[in-house]
Design a protein around this motif. Structure first.
Motif, mmCIF file in Angstrom:
data_model
loop_
_atom_site.group_PDB
_atom_site.id
_atom_site.type_symbol
_atom_site.label_atom_id
_atom_site.label_comp_id
_atom_site.label_asym_id
_atom_site.label_seq_id
_atom_site.Cartn_x
_atom_site.Cartn_y
_atom_site.Cartn_z
ATOM 1 N N TYR A 224 22.235 50.161 -31.247
ATOM 2 C CA TYR A 224 22.110 49.463 -30.038
ATOM 3 C C TYR A 224 22.593 48.099 -30.839
ATOM 4 C CZ TYR A 224 20.888 46.068 -26.215
ATOM 5 O OH TYR A 224 20.956 45.152 -25.565
ATOM 6 N N LEU A 225 23.714 47.425 -30.253
ATOM 7 C CA LEU A 225 24.137 46.215 -30.808
ATOM 8 C C LEU A 225 23.113 45.044 -30.403
ATOM 9 C CD1 LEU A 225 28.106 46.524 -30.482
ATOM 10 C CD2 LEU A 225 26.757 47.037 -32.720
ATOM 11 N N SER A 226 22.573 44.400 -31.491
ATOM 12 C CA SER A 226 21.531 43.358 -31.123
ATOM 13 C C SER A 226 21.511 42.518 -32.444
ATOM 14 C CB SER A 226 20.263 43.919 -30.714
ATOM 15 O OG SER A 226 19.297 43.053 -30.506
ATOM 16 N N PRO A 227 22.343 41.629 -32.660
ATOM 17 C CA PRO A 227 22.453 40.647 -33.755
ATOM 18 C C PRO A 227 20.971 39.925 -34.076
ATOM 19 C CG PRO A 227 24.675 40.632 -32.551
ATOM 20 C CD PRO A 227 23.700 41.217 -31.776
ATOM 21 N N PRO A 228 20.474 39.848 -35.084
ATOM 22 C CA PRO A 228 21.171 40.097 -36.473
ATOM 23 C C PRO A 228 20.617 41.322 -37.047
ATOM 24 C CG PRO A 228 19.460 38.536 -36.695
ATOM 25 C CD PRO A 228 19.421 38.766 -35.083
ATOM 26 N N PHE A 229 20.229 41.962 -36.260
ATOM 27 C CA PHE A 229 19.382 43.483 -36.657
ATOM 28 C C PHE A 229 20.674 44.449 -36.702
ATOM 29 C CE2 PHE A 229 15.995 41.362 -34.681
ATOM 30 C CZ PHE A 229 15.093 41.083 -35.857
ATOM 31 N N VAL A 230 21.552 44.597 -35.653
ATOM 32 C CA VAL A 230 22.570 45.550 -35.578
ATOM 33 C C VAL A 230 23.853 44.791 -35.149
ATOM 34 C CG1 VAL A 230 23.732 47.463 -34.767
ATOM 35 C CG2 VAL A 230 21.049 47.332 -35.249
ATOM 36 N N GLU B 144 30.997 44.223 -37.331
ATOM 37 C CA GLU B 144 32.097 43.249 -37.955
ATOM 38 C C GLU B 144 33.248 43.736 -38.667
ATOM 39 O OE1 GLU B 144 29.918 40.526 -40.452
ATOM 40 O OE2 GLU B 144 28.799 39.663 -39.140
ATOM 41 N N GLN B 145 34.346 43.433 -38.111
ATOM 42 C CA GLN B 145 35.569 44.137 -38.906
ATOM 43 C C GLN B 145 35.562 45.727 -39.110
ATOM 44 O OE1 GLN B 145 35.945 41.651 -42.350
ATOM 45 N NE2 GLN B 145 36.573 39.937 -41.136
ATOM 46 N N GLY B 146 35.174 46.267 -37.689
ATOM 47 C CA GLY B 146 35.102 47.465 -37.820
ATOM 48 C C GLY B 146 34.255 48.476 -38.633
ATOM 49 N N HIS B 147 33.097 47.636 -39.255
ATOM 50 C CA HIS B 147 31.772 48.207 -39.811
ATOM 51 C C HIS B 147 30.628 47.401 -39.214
ATOM 52 C CE1 HIS B 147 32.270 44.705 -42.384
ATOM 53 N NE2 HIS B 147 30.864 44.957 -42.602
ATOM 54 N N ALA C 285 18.928 45.662 -39.628
ATOM 55 C CA ALA C 285 18.394 46.964 -39.406
ATOM 56 C C ALA C 285 19.177 47.994 -40.268
ATOM 57 C CB ALA C 285 18.153 47.380 -37.839
ATOM 58 N N VAL C 286 20.386 47.743 -40.059
ATOM 59 C CA VAL C 286 21.483 48.665 -40.622
ATOM 60 C C VAL C 286 21.443 48.678 -42.258
ATOM 61 C CG1 VAL C 286 23.998 48.857 -40.944
ATOM 62 C CG2 VAL C 286 23.058 48.373 -38.696
ATOM 63 N N GLU C 287 21.169 47.376 -42.796
ATOM 64 C CA GLU C 287 21.116 47.610 -44.373
ATOM 65 C C GLU C 287 19.727 48.301 -44.691
ATOM 66 O OE1 GLU C 287 21.857 44.177 -46.632
ATOM 67 O OE2 GLU C 287 22.909 43.133 -45.254
ATOM 68 N N LEU C 288 18.892 48.045 -43.992
ATOM 69 C CA LEU C 288 17.621 48.725 -44.162
ATOM 70 C C LEU C 288 17.681 50.187 -44.110
ATOM 71 C CD1 LEU C 288 14.476 48.597 -45.074
ATOM 72 C CD2 LEU C 288 14.007 47.957 -42.716
ATOM 73 N N ALA D 25 18.283 56.577 -50.471
ATOM 74 C CA ALA D 25 17.221 57.007 -51.274
ATOM 75 C C ALA D 25 16.911 58.543 -51.073
ATOM 76 C CB ALA D 25 15.995 56.098 -51.035
ATOM 77 N N GLN D 26 17.055 58.814 -49.795
ATOM 78 C CA GLN D 26 16.683 60.368 -49.190
ATOM 79 C C GLN D 26 17.898 61.376 -49.208
ATOM 80 O OE1 GLN D 26 13.715 61.821 -48.244
ATOM 81 N NE2 GLN D 26 12.996 60.100 -49.082
ATOM 82 N N GLY D 27 19.062 60.667 -49.653
ATOM 83 C CA GLY D 27 20.110 61.685 -49.754
ATOM 84 C C GLY D 27 20.651 62.097 -48.399
ATOM 85 N N LEU D 28 20.782 60.950 -47.305
ATOM 86 C CA LEU D 28 21.326 61.257 -45.785
ATOM 87 C C LEU D 28 22.549 60.720 -45.943
ATOM 88 C CD1 LEU D 28 17.852 60.443 -44.347
ATOM 89 C CD2 LEU D 28 18.669 62.695 -44.924
ATOM 90 N N GLN D 29 23.448 61.640 -45.051
ATOM 91 C CA GLN D 29 24.984 60.964 -44.793
ATOM 92 C C GLN D 29 24.878 60.396 -43.369
ATOM 93 O OE1 GLN D 29 27.782 63.714 -45.503
ATOM 94 N NE2 GLN D 29 29.544 62.418 -44.629
ATOM 95 N N THR D 30 25.312 59.184 -43.232
ATOM 96 C CA THR D 30 24.944 58.564 -41.898
ATOM 97 C C THR D 30 26.271 58.931 -40.960
ATOM 98 O OG1 THR D 30 23.773 56.927 -42.639
ATOM 99 C CG2 THR D 30 24.632 56.564 -40.711
ATOM 100 N N GLU D 31 26.153 59.314 -39.794
ATOM 101 C CA GLU D 31 27.170 59.380 -38.730
ATOM 102 C C GLU D 31 26.697 58.437 -37.515
ATOM 103 O OE1 GLU D 31 27.526 63.316 -37.800
ATOM 104 O OE2 GLU D 31 28.004 63.990 -39.659
ATOM 105 N N TYR D 32 27.401 57.074 -37.508
ATOM 106 C CA TYR D 32 26.976 56.267 -36.398
ATOM 107 C C TYR D 32 27.570 56.516 -35.227
ATOM 108 C CZ TYR D 32 25.293 53.212 -40.202
ATOM 109 O OH TYR D 32 24.636 52.633 -41.162
ATOM 110 N N ARG D 33 26.693 56.187 -34.148
ATOM 111 C CA ARG D 33 27.161 55.907 -32.812
ATOM 112 C C ARG D 33 26.608 55.007 -32.088
ATOM 113 N NH1 ARG D 33 24.984 60.885 -28.720
ATOM 114 N NH2 ARG D 33 25.563 59.698 -26.623
ATOM 115 N N THR D 34 27.070 54.160 -31.178
ATOM 116 C CA THR D 34 26.697 53.079 -30.602
ATOM 117 C C THR D 34 26.186 53.494 -29.033
ATOM 118 O OG1 THR D 34 28.750 52.314 -29.849
ATOM 119 C CG2 THR D 34 27.904 51.562 -31.870
#
Length: 377
Positions: free
Chosen positions: A54-60, A63-66, A71-74, A81-90
């Motif tokens: 859920y877009l909510s700066p500065p947590f999410v 910018e320029q397609g990414h 929250a995203v960086e964390l 660290a857990q070997g997870l591949q992320t598939e984002y959806r807003t």
């Protein structure tokens, strides 16, 4: 002798068979060992995870397609660290984000998601990673715009007095025009020019200045001009004081400094957020908005008197949108904590919680907090 020879040959064949079997087994074990070693050295495929945002700066933020934000960086640090591949959806609202996690449409909900008892009955939460609360955002002008002042003058009865003053100015303009056309040979002959000249003279007197008109009546004319100047000063003082009085009243009446000033006023909140729950529980007149941009637009247009939202989100918006002329006022109330949301009984909950505890211990969370909000006071 033949029997002994056959017996010896049988033993030789048996030994040869056993030696061949032993060689085959040794080769098989060698191949298995090599295969196991190669399998261990090759990288394992990462587990795909559907992450709702859920877009909510500065947590999410996007910018320029990414996607970026605290929250995203964390999250991306934990995923690595857990070997997870992320598939984002807003998702368009906080409510839609929580519903998606509760229904299993996403595996992890990432934003400034407040941990509450009601939500914990529908979804799992990780260990908290941010302390927050609610604050109030207001328009810097707070009800002292032109339309509000005009309405205040009307309600106070001053507009009627202004109408009488306008009538006196119009009558004085006409009379002065007729008088000067009769007695002043240098006065403009065309009516429109004469009326304009007389109107300028009258308004100069109302503004407390000398009109510069030629005196054609001697000492009587000078006395008359002096009296008009006194009247003009009185009119100017009346208009100034009435406007100042109305603006002061509006400022005291409409000023919002705390929660105590919100009852009876329209308040903006975010759909599905804790601010919406708080406003509804407090009996406030609320209007829900999907995001902060739409809420601020309504605030500046005068559709709502204030916005209740997460303190860091409102503070960040006010800091990065100085041109919008909004203020965040009062202290933090309804303190809460943020966590990542997952479907109930998700196997990722414990893994991510352990990683979050580690992120706190090694200072990653504090480092990200400093990056986005500066040093803690």
């Amino acid at each position: 002798m033949g029997y002994l020879r056959r017996d010896r040959e049988g033993r030789d064949n048996q030994e040869l068979f056993m030696s061949k079997n032993a060689l085959h087994l040794a080769m098989l074990f060698s191949l298995l060992a090599v295969g196991s070693s190669v399998a261990q050295e090759s990288p394992q495929a990462k587990q795909p995870v559907r992450v709702g945002l859920y877009l909510s700066p500065p947590f999410v933020a996007q910018e320029q397609g990414h996607f970026t934000g605290m929250a995203v960086e964390l999250w991306e640090s934990l995923a690595e660290a857990q070997g997870l591949q992320t598939e984002y959806r807003t998702l368009p609202t906080v409510r839609a984000l929580i519903d998606a996690a509760a229904n299993g449409d996403i595996d992890v909900a990432v934003t400034n998601l407040t941990i509450t008892q009601g939500r914990a009955q529908r979804i799992d939460f990780t260990y908290p990673w941010f302390d927050a609360g609610l604050r109030i955002m207001v328009n810097e002008r707070q009800g002292t715009g032109f339309l509000e002042v005009l309405a205040g003058l009307r309600d106070s009865g001053f507009l009627r007095a202004y109408a009488w003053l306008a009538f006196v100015v119009a009558a004085a303009t006409v009379l002065l025009t007729v008088f000067d056309r009769k007695f002043d040979p240098n006065f403009p002959r065309r009516w429109r020019d004469g009326v304009a000249e007389s109107f300028f003279s009258v308004m100069s007197i109302v503004a407390g200045k000398s009109s510069g008109r030629r005196n054609i009546l001697g000492w009587v004319g000078r006395v008359w001009q002096g009296l008009w100047l006194v009247c003009g000063i009185a009119v100017l003082a009346f208009v100034t004081s009435s406007v100042a009085s109305v603006m002061t009243t509006l400022s005291l009446t409409n000023q919002i400094n705390s929660l105590d000033d919100l009852p009876g006023k329209a308040v903006g909140v975010f759909t599905g957020s804790v601010s919406e729950d708080f406003a509804r529980g407090s009996g406030l007149d609320l209007q829900s908005f999907p995001n902060i941009d739409e809420a601020v637009r309504a605030l500046l247009d005068g559709d709502i008197a204030a916005i209740i939202g997460d303190a860091p989100v409102l503070e960040y918006y006010a800091h990065t949108h100085a041109e919008q002329r909004v203020d965040v006022i009062g202290g933090v109330f309804e303190p809460d904590k943020y966590g990542f949301g997952l479907p109930l009984n998700s196997p990722l909950t414990r893994r991510l919680t352990v990683e979050l505890i580690g992120a706190h211990e090694r200072g990653l969370v504090e480092e990200l907090h400093t990056k986005y909000f500066g040093e803690s006071p």
